[in-house]
Design a protein around this motif. Structure first.
Motif, PDB file in Angstrom:
ATOM      1  N   MET A   1       0.838  -1.177   0.000  1.00 57.86           N
ATOM      2  CA  MET A   1       0.000   0.000   0.000  1.00 57.86           C
ATOM      3  C   MET A   1       0.880   1.235   0.000  1.00 57.86           C
ATOM      4  O   MET A   1       1.929   1.264   0.648  1.00 57.86           O
ATOM      5  N   LEU A   2       0.417   2.260  -0.732  1.00 54.65           N
ATOM      6  CA  LEU A   2       1.160   3.509  -0.853  1.00 54.65           C
ATOM      7  C   LEU A   2       0.282   4.671  -0.433  1.00 54.65           C
ATOM      8  O   LEU A   2      -0.938   4.579  -0.477  1.00 54.65           O
ATOM      9  N   ASP A   3       0.930   5.785  -0.070  1.00 52.03           N
ATOM     10  CA  ASP A   3       0.152   7.003   0.114  1.00 52.03           C
ATOM     11  C   ASP A   3      -0.065   7.611  -1.279  1.00 52.03           C
ATOM     12  O   ASP A   3       0.519   7.125  -2.263  1.00 52.03           O
ATOM     13  N   PRO A   4      -0.876   8.651  -1.409  1.00 48.61           N
ATOM     14  CA  PRO A   4      -1.160   9.210  -2.741  1.00 48.61           C
ATOM     15  C   PRO A   4       0.063   9.762  -3.478  1.00 48.61           C
ATOM     16  O   PRO A   4       0.015   9.943  -4.687  1.00 48.61           O
ATOM     17  N   ALA A   5       1.150  10.000  -2.777  1.00 48.13           N
ATOM     18  CA  ALA A   5       2.366  10.505  -3.419  1.00 48.13           C
ATOM     19  C   ALA A   5       3.323   9.386  -3.827  1.00 48.13           C
ATOM     20  O   ALA A   5       4.356   9.638  -4.434  1.00 48.13           O
ATOM     21  N   GLY A   6       2.994   8.134  -3.474  1.00 49.54           N
ATOM     22  CA  GLY A   6       3.845   7.015  -3.858  1.00 49.54           C
ATOM     23  C   GLY A   6       4.775   6.503  -2.773  1.00 49.54           C
ATOM     24  O   GLY A   6       5.622   5.650  -3.031  1.00 49.54           O
ATOM     25  N   LYS A   7       4.617   6.993  -1.540  1.00 52.67           N
ATOM     26  CA  LYS A   7       5.443   6.508  -0.433  1.00 52.67           C
ATOM     27  C   LYS A   7       4.885   5.166   0.053  1.00 52.67           C
ATOM     28  O   LYS A   7       3.683   5.014   0.239  1.00 52.67           O
ATOM     29  N   ILE A   8       5.760   4.204   0.254  1.00 59.63           N
ATOM     30  CA  ILE A   8       5.358   2.865   0.685  1.00 59.63           C
ATOM     31  C   ILE A   8       4.917   2.915   2.141  1.00 59.63           C
ATOM     32  O   ILE A   8       5.660   3.355   3.014  1.00 59.63           O
ATOM     33  N   LEU A   9       3.673   2.439   2.390  1.00 62.80           N
ATOM     34  CA  LEU A   9       3.113   2.408   3.741  1.00 62.80           C
ATOM     35  C   LEU A   9       3.087   1.007   4.329  1.00 62.80           C
ATOM     36  O   LEU A   9       3.121   0.854   5.544  1.00 62.80           O
ATOM     37  N   SER A  10       2.993   0.003   3.478  1.00 64.49           N
ATOM     38  CA  SER A  10       3.057  -1.385   3.947  1.00 64.49           C
ATOM     39  C   SER A  10       3.748  -2.224   2.886  1.00 64.49           C
ATOM     40  O   SER A  10       3.727  -1.897   1.699  1.00 64.49           O
ATOM     41  N   TRP A  11       4.353  -3.315   3.346  1.00 67.21           N
ATOM     42  CA  TRP A  11       5.187  -4.155   2.480  1.00 67.21           C
ATOM     43  C   TRP A  11       5.073  -5.574   3.006  1.00 67.21           C
ATOM     44  O   TRP A  11       5.529  -5.860   4.113  1.00 67.21           O
ATOM     45  N   ASN A  12       4.460  -6.462   2.245  1.00 59.96           N
ATOM     46  CA  ASN A  12       4.241  -7.811   2.754  1.00 59.96           C
ATOM     47  C   ASN A  12       5.379  -8.773   2.387  1.00 59.96           C
ATOM     48  O   ASN A  12       6.310  -8.409   1.666  1.00 59.96           O
ATOM     49  N   LYS A  13       5.286  -9.995   2.882  1.00 56.42           N
ATOM     50  CA  LYS A  13       6.338 -10.990   2.646  1.00 56.42           C
ATOM     51  C   LYS A  13       6.468 -11.346   1.169  1.00 56.42           C
ATOM     52  O   LYS A  13       7.554 -11.655   0.703  1.00 56.42           O
ATOM     53  N   GLY A  14       5.346 -11.287   0.433  1.00 55.53           N
ATOM     54  CA  GLY A  14       5.411 -11.545  -1.003  1.00 55.53           C
ATOM     55  C   GLY A  14       6.255 -10.499  -1.720  1.00 55.53           C
ATOM     56  O   GLY A  14       7.067 -10.830  -2.586  1.00 55.53           O
ATOM     57  N   ALA A  15       6.067  -9.235  -1.357  1.00 55.60           N
ATOM     58  CA  ALA A  15       6.870  -8.159  -1.943  1.00 55.60           C
ATOM     59  C   ALA A  15       8.329  -8.318  -1.547  1.00 55.60           C
ATOM     60  O   ALA A  15       9.232  -8.120  -2.363  1.00 55.60           O
TER      61      ALA A  15
ATOM     62  N   LYS B   1     -10.074   4.677  -0.719  1.00 56.43           N
ATOM     63  CA  LYS B   1     -10.799   5.889  -0.355  1.00 56.43           C
ATOM     64  C   LYS B   1     -11.258   5.853   1.100  1.00 56.43           C
ATOM     65  O   LYS B   1     -11.498   4.782   1.655  1.00 56.43           O
ATOM     66  N   ASP B   2     -11.390   7.039   1.677  1.00 60.26           N
ATOM     67  CA  ASP B   2     -11.954   7.139   3.018  1.00 60.26           C
ATOM     68  C   ASP B   2     -13.480   7.179   2.918  1.00 60.26           C
ATOM     69  O   ASP B   2     -14.048   7.080   1.816  1.00 60.26           O
ATOM     70  N   SER B   3     -14.153   7.328   4.042  1.00 64.92           N
ATOM     71  CA  SER B   3     -15.619   7.301   4.061  1.00 64.92           C
ATOM     72  C   SER B   3     -16.251   8.476   3.308  1.00 64.92           C
ATOM     73  O   SER B   3     -17.427   8.433   2.973  1.00 64.92           O
ATOM     74  N   ASN B   4     -15.460   9.508   3.015  1.00 68.11           N
ATOM     75  CA  ASN B   4     -15.962  10.656   2.257  1.00 68.11           C
ATOM     76  C   ASN B   4     -15.665  10.550   0.759  1.00 68.11           C
ATOM     77  O   ASN B   4     -15.947  11.471   0.006  1.00 68.11           O
ATOM     78  N   GLY B   5     -15.045   9.441   0.356  1.00 65.22           N
ATOM     79  CA  GLY B   5     -14.720   9.252  -1.050  1.00 65.22           C
ATOM     80  C   GLY B   5     -13.402   9.870  -1.491  1.00 65.22           C
ATOM     81  O   GLY B   5     -13.065   9.838  -2.655  1.00 65.22           O
ATOM     82  N   GLN B   6     -12.645  10.405  -0.537  1.00 62.22           N
ATOM     83  CA  GLN B   6     -11.339  10.985  -0.859  1.00 62.22           C
ATOM     84  C   GLN B   6     -10.295   9.870  -0.982  1.00 62.22           C
ATOM     85  O   GLN B   6     -10.280   8.940  -0.183  1.00 62.22           O
ATOM     86  N   ILE B   7      -9.425   9.989  -1.963  1.00 65.71           N
ATOM     87  CA  ILE B   7      -8.368   9.001  -2.134  1.00 65.71           C
ATOM     88  C   ILE B   7      -7.302   9.234  -1.073  1.00 65.71           C
ATOM     89  O   ILE B   7      -6.730  10.311  -0.976  1.00 65.71           O
ATOM     90  N   ILE B   8      -7.090   8.212  -0.257  1.00 66.55           N
ATOM     91  CA  ILE B   8      -6.120   8.315   0.834  1.00 66.55           C
ATOM     92  C   ILE B   8      -4.933   7.369   0.652  1.00 66.55           C
ATOM     93  O   ILE B   8      -3.980   7.401   1.414  1.00 66.55           O
ATOM     94  N   GLY B   9      -5.008   6.529  -0.369  1.00 66.67           N
ATOM     95  CA  GLY B   9      -3.933   5.586  -0.596  1.00 66.67           C
ATOM     96  C   GLY B   9      -4.080   4.883  -1.927  1.00 66.67           C
ATOM     97  O   GLY B   9      -5.051   5.097  -2.659  1.00 66.67           O
ATOM     98  N   ILE B  10      -3.101   4.042  -2.198  1.00 69.43           N
ATOM     99  CA  ILE B  10      -3.056   3.293  -3.451  1.00 69.43           C
ATOM    100  C   ILE B  10      -2.719   1.843  -3.110  1.00 69.43           C
ATOM    101  O   ILE B  10      -1.745   1.584  -2.407  1.00 69.43           O
ATOM    102  N   SER B  11      -3.512   0.926  -3.606  1.00 75.05           N
ATOM    103  CA  SER B  11      -3.249  -0.498  -3.439  1.00 75.05           C
ATOM    104  C   SER B  11      -2.601  -1.024  -4.712  1.00 75.05           C
ATOM    105  O   SER B  11      -3.120  -0.823  -5.805  1.00 75.05           O
ATOM    106  N   LYS B  12      -1.458  -1.677  -4.541  1.00 73.41           N
ATOM    107  CA  LYS B  12      -0.757  -2.279  -5.689  1.00 73.41           C
ATOM    108  C   LYS B  12      -0.585  -3.759  -5.432  1.00 73.41           C
ATOM    109  O   LYS B  12      -0.112  -4.169  -4.374  1.00 73.41           O
ATOM    110  N   ILE B  13      -0.996  -4.537  -6.405  1.00 74.57           N
ATOM    111  CA  ILE B  13      -0.815  -5.990  -6.329  1.00 74.57           C
ATOM    112  C   ILE B  13      -0.059  -6.432  -7.561  1.00 74.57           C
ATOM    113  O   ILE B  13      -0.366  -6.010  -8.658  1.00 74.57           O
TER     114      ILE B  13
END
Length: 93
Positions: free
Chosen positions: A1-15, A81-93
């Protein structure tokens, strides 16, 4: 998972297994650490699509491992997106 600017927020064992970076090494870095230099522009294009609420599904591309070798991947990207529909992150698989 990334923030909207592309900073890595989570990194799993597969990555970690695929790219060679531990979570401690990757989290906080820009996702461009896994991009070959000639594809750095691609992340900006991805972020622009996500900001427009677009999805990327099964795009074939290349990324770079910690040791510098390149790997073919199939990329799926979605906005988070958050509950207001704002993009708060990016999911990459």
């Amino acid at each position: 998972m990334l923030d909207p600017a592309g900073k890595i927020l989570s990194w799993n064992k597969g990555a970690q297994k695929l790219f060679g970076y531990t979570a401690a090494e990757a989290i906080g870095q820009n996702i461009q650490i896994i991009f070959p230099p000639e594809l750095l522009h691609h992340e900006k294009e991805i972020i622009e699509k996500i900001k427009k609420d677009e999805f990327i599904s099964n795009e074939e591309t290349v990324r770079r491992r910690k040791d510098g070798t390149e790997v073919q991947i199939s990329l799926t990207v979605s906005p988070i997106k958050d509950s207001n529909g704002q993009i708060i992150g990016i999911s990459k698989i």
